[in-house]
Enzyme design. Structure first.
Site, mmCIF file in Angstrom:
data_model
loop_
_atom_site.group_PDB
_atom_site.id
_atom_site.type_symbol
_atom_site.label_atom_id
_atom_site.label_comp_id
_atom_site.label_asym_id
_atom_site.label_seq_id
_atom_site.Cartn_x
_atom_site.Cartn_y
_atom_site.Cartn_z
ATOM 1 N N CYS A 90 -108.247 -42.350 -65.432
ATOM 2 C CA CYS A 90 -109.463 -42.429 -64.606
ATOM 3 C C CYS A 90 -109.783 -41.147 -63.848
ATOM 4 O O CYS A 90 -110.837 -40.543 -64.085
ATOM 5 C CB CYS A 90 -109.335 -43.582 -63.620
ATOM 6 S SG CYS A 90 -109.007 -45.140 -64.435
ATOM 7 N N ASP A 140 -112.839 -58.907 -78.156
ATOM 8 C CA ASP A 140 -112.499 -57.519 -78.456
ATOM 9 C C ASP A 140 -112.579 -57.357 -79.972
ATOM 10 O O ASP A 140 -112.322 -58.313 -80.713
ATOM 11 C CB ASP A 140 -111.065 -57.224 -77.974
ATOM 12 C CG ASP A 140 -110.814 -55.742 -77.797
ATOM 13 O OD1 ASP A 140 -110.597 -55.310 -76.647
ATOM 14 O OD2 ASP A 140 -110.835 -54.998 -78.811
ATOM 15 N N GLU A 192 -103.940 -49.284 -61.933
ATOM 16 C CA GLU A 192 -102.925 -49.694 -62.905
ATOM 17 C C GLU A 192 -101.624 -49.910 -62.131
ATOM 18 O O GLU A 192 -101.323 -49.177 -61.195
ATOM 19 C CB GLU A 192 -102.727 -48.606 -63.958
ATOM 20 C CG GLU A 192 -103.893 -48.532 -64.907
ATOM 21 C CD GLU A 192 -103.681 -47.510 -66.013
ATOM 22 O OE1 GLU A 192 -102.535 -47.157 -66.306
ATOM 23 O OE2 GLU A 192 -104.698 -47.065 -66.568
ATOM 24 N N GLY A 207 -102.975 -37.783 -62.441
ATOM 25 C CA GLY A 207 -103.205 -37.957 -63.888
ATOM 26 C C GLY A 207 -103.822 -39.315 -64.128
ATOM 27 O O GLY A 207 -104.454 -39.880 -63.238
ATOM 28 N N LEU A 235 -102.088 -39.237 -49.658
ATOM 29 C CA LEU A 235 -101.710 -37.936 -49.102
ATOM 30 C C LEU A 235 -100.291 -37.589 -49.534
ATOM 31 O O LEU A 235 -99.567 -36.932 -48.798
ATOM 32 C CB LEU A 235 -101.811 -37.965 -47.569
ATOM 33 C CG LEU A 235 -103.226 -37.918 -46.986
ATOM 34 C CD1 LEU A 235 -103.187 -37.955 -45.460
ATOM 35 C CD2 LEU A 235 -103.995 -36.674 -47.450
ATOM 36 N N ALA A 240 -98.062 -35.407 -51.688
ATOM 37 C CA ALA A 240 -98.105 -34.190 -52.498
ATOM 38 C C ALA A 240 -97.218 -34.378 -53.718
ATOM 39 O O ALA A 240 -96.278 -35.170 -53.706
ATOM 40 C CB ALA A 240 -97.615 -33.017 -51.664
HETATM 41 C C1 UGA Z 1 -107.534 -45.077 -59.866
HETATM 42 C C2 UGA Z 1 -108.100 -45.609 -58.539
HETATM 43 O O1 UGA Z 1 -107.089 -45.581 -57.525
HETATM 44 C C3 UGA Z 1 -108.619 -47.036 -58.694
HETATM 45 O O2 UGA Z 1 -109.211 -47.488 -57.482
HETATM 46 C C4 UGA Z 1 -109.672 -47.066 -59.828
HETATM 47 O O3 UGA Z 1 -110.155 -48.370 -60.069
HETATM 48 C C5 UGA Z 1 -109.038 -46.526 -61.117
HETATM 49 O O4 UGA Z 1 -108.546 -45.188 -60.889
HETATM 50 C C6 UGA Z 1 -110.098 -46.529 -62.181
HETATM 51 O O5 UGA Z 1 -111.075 -45.776 -62.050
HETATM 52 O O6 UGA Z 1 -110.048 -47.361 -63.091
HETATM 53 P P1 UGA Z 1 -105.225 -45.394 -61.226
HETATM 54 O O7 UGA Z 1 -105.759 -44.419 -62.214
HETATM 55 O O8 UGA Z 1 -104.593 -46.648 -61.716
HETATM 56 O O9 UGA Z 1 -106.402 -45.879 -60.204
HETATM 57 O O10 UGA Z 1 -104.140 -44.609 -60.380
HETATM 58 P P2 UGA Z 1 -103.881 -44.185 -58.848
HETATM 59 O O11 UGA Z 1 -102.922 -45.109 -58.236
HETATM 60 O O12 UGA Z 1 -105.153 -43.965 -58.140
HETATM 61 O O13 UGA Z 1 -103.146 -42.763 -59.073
HETATM 62 C C7 UGA Z 1 -103.782 -41.708 -59.779
HETATM 63 C C8 UGA Z 1 -102.911 -40.474 -59.828
HETATM 64 O O14 UGA Z 1 -102.802 -39.873 -58.546
HETATM 65 C C9 UGA Z 1 -101.469 -40.731 -60.287
HETATM 66 O O15 UGA Z 1 -101.075 -39.706 -61.170
HETATM 67 C C10 UGA Z 1 -100.661 -40.670 -59.009
HETATM 68 O O16 UGA Z 1 -99.332 -40.270 -59.225
HETATM 69 C C11 UGA Z 1 -101.432 -39.615 -58.232
HETATM 70 N N1 UGA Z 1 -101.283 -39.708 -56.757
HETATM 71 C C12 UGA Z 1 -101.718 -40.798 -56.084
HETATM 72 C C13 UGA Z 1 -100.750 -38.624 -56.053
HETATM 73 O O17 UGA Z 1 -100.374 -37.588 -56.638
HETATM 74 N N2 UGA Z 1 -100.658 -38.695 -54.680
HETATM 75 C C14 UGA Z 1 -101.075 -39.783 -53.990
HETATM 76 O O18 UGA Z 1 -100.957 -39.791 -52.731
HETATM 77 C C15 UGA Z 1 -101.611 -40.864 -54.700
#
Ligand code: UGA
Length: 428
Positions: free
Chosen positions: A258, A30, A153, A255, A248, A250
């Protein structure tokens, strides 16, 4: 195998550590000198459960090394993983400047054939761009492979060792097999395909998950109008195997570093290829408005927010992380501050990062109870499971008024109402 990983962000550090744990000799480089020095001592640049002990273990086993000198390690490694950032440009498209910089250095310094594996989320066609840049400087055979990352994450270590699939795309079958072999200890479906399909799978997967979230948020808003409960509706939908229960929940919208970036980028990619992706526009719009829904509910109770004390539990964009990038919690707080509210916040991990964006415009509390003191209302903005286990009776005594806006439907509505709170969830 000797592997070089370029970039020690979430993707790079987890990939390097995971590959070392699988038994490979890995050097992670890095340009951030301070970060590399800390990593050498086992000090993590971010909070990620289970990562630190794994990094330390692999340093001690002499399978994982950190360095700042990319050039020195290029010819010592057969496999080169690119894990650098692809931040959004003003128009939402992904900026490839870091990838191009790194690839130029690779092209200018390698002396023999390599396999370049891209893990960064990149527009379709980037694999070919990488190949072209390297070919400018290096006349030998060069194989570019797309192996997109699907880790979440907060759950990244477990996702590395137990992925739903590993996608490997290239125009060279031998390179695909060699990369598949790096992950042979991981028992999962290995989908072998072209560069373009692999690159698109990553965006399509993130966009579909974000669509699921925006869809359920729309259903939640409808639930409130027709007196249905979104949690029951989601359970009923999720029992259908074709739909599935995950993503699913709500809430106040998705955020993170990604989803918001990738969905905008995919929309741009479609546009750039002459295709108007109508659905994505709606997904983005719904997500933006979902953050405002909670503010509207607050306004119905308190039309004026000036000097009102508001407790906010959670600052991270989701649980199990200290990341506040594109966090709905932060956006909501900014809007409340603008209207004169006084915020008292607590997050188990994200306070340091929140301070970097909000400065001292809010009060950062030692714990949830301190944040609740004399609050007119309380907002749950992040789905940290420990918030469920708080002593809500004690919180009721500490607060001035008994209003809870549960932006993540985290609490048991009936139990909370029994304690005498006015409970406002999402779609319940
Ligand atoms: C997401 C993807 O899930 C990963 O598979 C992917 O590798 C990653 O982006 C990336 O592109 O690097 P991440 O950003 O760590 O992972 O977070 P998620 O767990 O997917 O959650 C994303 C957002 O959706 C959060 O704000 C979470 O609170 C929200 N969320 C998630 C909801 O509002 N409802 C849900 O049912 C699930």
């Amino acid at each position: 195998m000797k592997i070089l990983v370029i970039g020690t962000g979430y993707v790079g550090l987890v990939t390097a550590t995971g590959l070392a744990e699988l038994g490979h000799q890995v050097t992670a480089v890095d340009i951030d000198f301070k970060k590399i020095n800390k990593l050498k001592k086992g000090i993590m640049p971010f909070f990620e459960p289970a990562l630190k002990p794994l990094v330390i273990r692999n340093i001690q086993k002499q399978r994982l090394f950190f360095n700042i000198n990319l050039k020195n390690f290029l010819d010592k490694s057969q496999f080169i993983f690119i894990c650098v950032g692809t931040p959004p440009k003003r128009d939402g498209s992904a900026d490839l400047k870091y990838i191009k910089q790194v690839v130029r250095v690779i092209g200018q310094n390698i002396k023999e054939s390599k396999i370049i594996i891209n893990k960064s989320t990149v527009p379709i066609g980037t694999g070919l761009i990488i190949k072209k840049i390297i070919k400018k400087y290096f006349p030998g055979e060069i194989n570019v492979v797309s192996c997109p990352e699907f880790l979440r994450e907060g759950r990244a270590v477990s996702d590395f060792f137990h992925p739903d699939r590993i996608v490997i795309g290239s125009d060279n079958q031998k390179a695909i097999e060699l990369v598949a072999n790096l992950f042979k200890k991981i028992k999962t479906e290995k989908l072998k395909t072209t560069l373009e399909s692999a690159e698109l799978i990553k965006y399509a997967a993130n966009a579909f998950l974000a669509t699921k979230i925006s869809f359920i948020n729309e259903i939640a808003n409808l639930c409130e109008k027709v007196k249905a409960d979104v949690q029951i509706v989601a359970t009923g939908m999720g029992l259908d195997k074709r739909i599935g229960p995950s993503f699913l929940k709500a809430g106040i919208g998705y955020g993170g570093s990604c989803f918001p970036k990738d969905i905008r980028a995919l929309k741009q990619i479609a546009g750039g290829n002459g295709y108007h992706f109508r659905l994505l526009k709606a997904v983005i719009e719904v997500n933006y408005f979902q953050r405002l829904v909670i503010l509207k509910k607050i306004k119905l109770i308190y039309p004026r927010l000036k000097n009102k004390i508001v407790c906010v539990l959670g600052l991270a964009f989701k649980d199990l992380t200290d990341d506040v990038r594109e966090s709905a919690a932060i956006e909501i707080i900014k809007k409340l501050i603008k209207q004169g509210a006084k915020i008292q916040a607590f997050d188990p991990q994200a306070m340091i990062n929140a301070k970097k964006v909000l400065n001292y415009r809010i009060k950062y509390c030692q714990n949830a109870y301190e944040a609740c003191k004399n609050a007119q209302f309380l907002i749950i903005a992040t789905e940290w499971p420990q918030f469920k286990k708080l002593n809500w009776q004690k919180i009721k005594h500490l607060m001035k008024n008994d209003i809870i806006l549960d932006g993540r439907n985290l609490l048991d509505k009936q139990k909370i109402e029994k304690l005498g709170f006015k409970y406002i969830g999402v779609g319940r």
